[in-house]
Each structure stands twice: as structure tokens, then as C-alpha cells.
Design a protein around this motif. Structure first.
Motif, PDB file in Angstrom:
ATOM      1  N   GLY A 178       0.797  -1.219   0.000  1.00 48.97           N
ATOM      2  CA  GLY A 178       0.000   0.000   0.000  1.00 48.97           C
ATOM      3  C   GLY A 178       0.831   1.270   0.000  1.00 48.97           C
ATOM      4  N   LEU A 179       1.973   1.231  -0.688  1.00 50.43           N
ATOM      5  CA  LEU A 179       2.883   2.379  -0.718  1.00 50.43           C
ATOM      6  C   LEU A 179       2.966   2.969  -2.109  1.00 50.43           C
ATOM      7  N   ASP A 180       3.423   4.214  -2.181  1.00 42.92           N
ATOM      8  CA  ASP A 180       3.677   4.837  -3.475  1.00 42.92           C
ATOM      9  C   ASP A 180       5.188   4.917  -3.692  1.00 42.92           C
ATOM     10  N   GLU A 181       5.616   5.708  -4.664  1.00 41.47           N
ATOM     11  CA  GLU A 181       7.044   5.794  -5.000  1.00 41.47           C
ATOM     12  C   GLU A 181       7.903   6.384  -3.891  1.00 41.47           C
ATOM     13  N   LYS A 182       7.289   6.955  -2.878  1.00 42.13           N
ATOM     14  CA  LYS A 182       8.049   7.496  -1.753  1.00 42.13           C
ATOM     15  C   LYS A 182       8.516   6.381  -0.820  1.00 42.13           C
ATOM     16  N   GLY A 183       7.826   5.226  -0.872  1.00 41.23           N
ATOM     17  CA  GLY A 183       8.195   4.124   0.013  1.00 41.23           C
ATOM     18  C   GLY A 183       7.989   4.514   1.469  1.00 41.23           C
ATOM     19  N   ILE A 184       8.881   4.061   2.330  1.00 42.18           N
ATOM     20  CA  ILE A 184       8.878   4.414   3.741  1.00 42.18           C
ATOM     21  C   ILE A 184      10.306   4.722   4.157  1.00 42.18           C
ATOM     22  N   THR A 185      10.465   5.448   5.250  1.00 42.90           N
ATOM     23  CA  THR A 185      11.811   5.828   5.668  1.00 42.90           C
ATOM     24  C   THR A 185      12.476   4.762   6.527  1.00 42.90           C
ATOM     25  N   THR A 186      11.675   3.932   7.213  1.00 43.01           N
ATOM     26  CA  THR A 186      12.228   2.912   8.092  1.00 43.01           C
ATOM     27  C   THR A 186      11.488   1.599   7.887  1.00 43.01           C
ATOM     28  N   VAL A 187      12.249   0.533   7.780  1.00 33.90           N
ATOM     29  CA  VAL A 187      11.645  -0.799   7.639  1.00 33.90           C
ATOM     30  C   VAL A 187      11.550  -1.410   9.021  1.00 33.90           C
ATOM     31  N   LYS A 188      10.373  -1.929   9.336  1.00 35.21           N
ATOM     32  CA  LYS A 188      10.178  -2.607  10.614  1.00 35.21           C
ATOM     33  C   LYS A 188      10.194  -4.111  10.363  1.00 35.21           C
ATOM     34  N   PRO A 189      11.108  -4.844  10.998  1.00 38.28           N
ATOM     35  CA  PRO A 189      11.148  -6.298  10.800  1.00 38.28           C
ATOM     36  C   PRO A 189       9.825  -6.936  11.221  1.00 38.28           C
ATOM     37  N   ARG A 190       9.383  -7.885  10.440  1.00 39.31           N
ATOM     38  CA  ARG A 190       8.157  -8.617  10.764  1.00 39.31           C
ATOM     39  C   ARG A 190       8.430  -9.647  11.828  1.00 39.31           C
ATOM     40  N   GLY A 191       7.461  -9.862  12.693  1.00 39.84           N
ATOM     41  CA  GLY A 191       7.556 -10.929  13.679  1.00 39.84           C
ATOM     42  C   GLY A 191       7.277 -12.257  13.026  1.00 39.84           C
ATOM     43  N   ARG A 192       7.860 -13.306  13.505  1.00 33.50           N
ATOM     44  CA  ARG A 192       7.644 -14.629  12.919  1.00 33.50           C
ATOM     45  C   ARG A 192       6.830 -15.489  13.846  1.00 33.50           C
TER      46      ARG A 192
END
Length: 82
Positions: free
Chosen positions: A68-82
Motif C-alpha cells: 500500500g505504498l507509493d514511490e516514496k516508500g517508507i523511511t524505516t523498515v520494521k522487521p516482521r515478527g515470525r
């Protein structure tokens, strides 16, 4: 651990990017997270610019759409929980 132990170097984990407009977007965010968690400064990362390469462009478009992102993306990636 392999980075800490010197078994692997940052060059063994290249980071693929695509430039869109004024933004630089990372394709393989897990790799970038691994390097960050190992304390490797971005100046030591091996960056491969995949801009204009059709398969990589499609992959990025699909990733952005899925998240659900556009070309701006996001500034920080949050690791997914497993």
C-alpha cells in the motif's frame, strides 16, 4: 553472526536499489536490515542500481502495491515478527 565473525563481508550481501523520481528505494530490505543490525555503515554496503531493469522494476512495483505504498516508500523498515 557470519558478518560479526568475518566469514562474510558486506560485499557478500549486495543491496539492490531503484531510483524513482527523487527517491531511492531498496528492493531487498531483509538484506539491508541484516547489514544494519550487524552495525555495517551504509558507506560500506555494496549497492547495485537496478533502475530500468524490467524484472526489478516490476518486483518493486509489486512490492509497493502489496504494501500500500507509493514511490516514496517508507523511511524505516520494521522487521516482521515470525
Amino acid at each position: 553472526n557470519k558478518l560479526y565473525d568475518g566469514v562474510m563481508t558486506p560485499a557478500d550481501l549486495p543491496v539492490d536499489i531503484i531510483r524513482r523520481g527523487d527517491n531511492t528505494l531498496i528492493l531487498n530490505t531483509r538484506t539491508s536490515q541484516t547489514l544494519e543490525q550487524a552495525g555495517i555503515p551504509r558507506s560500506q554496503w555494496t549497492i547495485i542500481d537496478r533502475t530500468g531493469q524490467a524484472s526489478f522494476e516490476k518486483r518493486l512495483t509489486d512490492q509497493l502495491r502489496k504494501n500500500g505504498l507509493d514511490e516514496k516508500g517508507i523511511t524505516t523498515v520494521k522487521p516482521r515478527g515470525r
